[in-house]
Each structure stands twice: as structure tokens, then as C-alpha cells.
Design a protein around this motif. Structure first.
Motif, short mmCIF file in Angstrom:
data_model
loop_
_atom_site.label_atom_id
_atom_site.label_comp_id
_atom_site.label_asym_id
_atom_site.label_seq_id
_atom_site.Cartn_x
_atom_site.Cartn_y
_atom_site.Cartn_z
N VAL A 103 0.84 -1.20 0.00
CA VAL A 103 0.00 0.00 0.00
C VAL A 103 0.87 1.25 0.00
O VAL A 103 0.60 2.22 -0.71
CB VAL A 103 -0.96 0.00 1.20
N VAL A 104 1.94 1.24 0.79
CA VAL A 104 2.86 2.37 0.80
C VAL A 104 3.51 2.53 -0.57
O VAL A 104 3.65 3.65 -1.09
CB VAL A 104 3.93 2.18 1.89
N ASP A 105 3.90 1.41 -1.19
CA ASP A 105 4.51 1.48 -2.51
C ASP A 105 3.52 1.99 -3.56
O ASP A 105 3.90 2.72 -4.48
CB ASP A 105 5.05 0.11 -2.92
N ILE A 106 2.26 1.61 -3.42
CA ILE A 106 1.23 2.14 -4.33
C ILE A 106 1.15 3.65 -4.18
O ILE A 106 1.01 4.39 -5.16
CB ILE A 106 -0.13 1.48 -4.04
N GLY A 107 1.25 4.12 -2.93
CA GLY A 107 1.23 5.56 -2.70
C GLY A 107 2.46 6.27 -3.22
O GLY A 107 2.42 7.46 -3.53
N ASN A 108 3.57 5.52 -3.34
CA ASN A 108 4.83 6.12 -3.81
C ASN A 108 4.88 6.30 -5.32
O ASN A 108 5.66 7.11 -5.82
CB ASN A 108 6.01 5.24 -3.39
N CYS A 109 4.09 5.52 -6.06
CA CYS A 109 4.18 5.59 -7.52
C CYS A 109 2.91 6.21 -8.09
O CYS A 109 1.81 5.93 -7.62
CB CYS A 109 4.44 4.22 -8.13
#
Length: 211
Positions: A103-109
Motif C-alpha cells: 500500500v505504501v509502494d502504491i502511494g509512492n508511484c
């Protein structure tokens, strides 16, 4: 003899009690009152292949019923902003703690990034499942606990506060054992649900909100 006061103590009664308080930066107040789970938001159209997914932590219930309303903060800096403006529908998905890192990685890209690897759905092993109620789609995956199909109800505060009032039109929960949701406390710190304290029998003035 009165106790000696430190500078400013006379203006702060909190320092004169047994339980003392320290001042807290106003710009970090959200960390104290942000209890809601981190969400994934799907916008766009699966049919037109414009569907996008993002993560948000700022949202709240605005109204319980007649109709239920959910507020989310989503601004022009987000790629999904234009999609929500165009289609006026979205889906809010609740992930479990097992996919917190994703989820954090989704928010990062962002889909708007020049170096984006394209399909975030495949990268994070999420299925975009077609639905009939809204133009968007359900978010399916092994750690997705629920989906809420929403339509835009009110945009009065979008221009000033980037706040969208959404009206749920259908909701889905995953079959089987309930999972553990997680919350963002700021600075990338996440917390999960802990011990359950059932005080439903004491809520004598709020019985209409109990099953």
C-alpha cells in the motif's frame, strides 16, 4: 510560600496539575486524530482502460445514514483527481495489514510519473474486477477486506479543501475470517487494530447504531 513558577507557567494551567501536558505542534495535529484505516481508491473506467489506483489516509464518515456519506481528501496533485472529476465515481477498498508495504509502494508511484512501470495492478497483484453499480471497478486481492462503491454526492469543498463527499451505493466484504486493518499515524508509522473492548451494552443512548 507559593511555589516558584517557571516563565509562562502562570498562563498554562496544565503545568499546575498532577497530570501534565506538553504543547504539540499544530502542523502535526492530524497524527492525534487520524484513526481511520488506510484505503485504496480506484478511479476511472475499466472499459475505457483509464482505471487507476492510489492510497489515501485522510478520510472520514460524514453521515451515518439517509444517505451514508464518506469524505475523502483527494487533490489536483493526484492523478486520480481528474478521473474522479470526469467519472464522478470511485471505489474505496480496505486492505489488511499483510499488504501494508505494498500500500505504501502504491502511494509512492503515480500513473503520471515518466518512469512509472505502467500497470500498477499487475505489479501489486491486484485484480480490477468489473461491476455494474458504478463506472469504476472492485479491487480484488488476497488481502483486500472490503470494497465500497461510491458516487460523488457533493463537491462544495473540493476547490477550497480538496474534500469530496461520496455516497456509497453498494458495499462488499470478503468471505471468511476478518483481517486486521491498519492506520497511518504520520511519518510512515502504521498501527494495527489491537484488543477489542465490547461496550455495546453500555451504549444505551445509541441503540439505533447497534446490530
Amino acid at each position: 510560600m507559593a511555589p516558584k513558577q517557571t516563565p509562562g507557567q502562570a498562563d498554562d494551567p496544565c503545568t499546575n496539575s498532577v497530570v501534565q501536558f506538553d504543547t504539540y505542534p499544530l502542523e502535526h495535529v492530524y497524527r492525534l486524530v487520524e484513526p481511520d484505516p488506510v484505503l485504496l481508491v480506484a478511479t476511472g473506467s475499466l472499459h475505457e482502460v483509464t482505471h487507476n489506483i492510489m492510497a489515501i489516509g485522510f478520510h472520514m464518515m460524514m453521515q451515518h445514514e439517509s444517505p451514508p456519506l464518506i469524505d475523502i481528501t483527494l487533490g489536483p496533485w493526484d492523478t486520480s483527481f481528474a478521473l474522479l472529476q470526469k467519472y464522478r465515481t470511485c471505489v474505496l477498498a480496505i486492505p489488511s495489514v499483510e499488504m501494508a508495504s505494498d500500500v505504501v509502494d502504491i502511494g509512492n508511484c503515480s500513473a503520471a510519473d515518466a518512469d512509472a512501470d505502467g500497470d500498477k495492478w499487475k505489479r501489486f497483484a491486484l485484480e480490477a474486477r468489473p461491476i455494474q453499480q458504478v463506472a469504476t471497478l472492485l479491487i480484488a486481492g488476497p488481502h483486500i477486506l472490503a470494497n465500497i462503491e461510491c458516487v460523488v454526492e457533493d463537491t462544495a469543498f473540493v476547490r477550497k479543501y480538496a474534500m469530496w463527499a461520496l455516497r456509497p451505493v453498494k458495499a462488499w466484504t470478503r468471505r471468511g475470517e476478518p483481517g486486521t486493518i491498519f492506520h497511518h499515524r504520520g511519518q510512515g508509522i502504521m498501527v494495527t487494530d489491537g484488543e477489542v473492548i465490547d461496550l455495546s451494552q453500555r451504549m444505551v443512548e445509541w441503540q439505533e447504531f447497534l446490530d
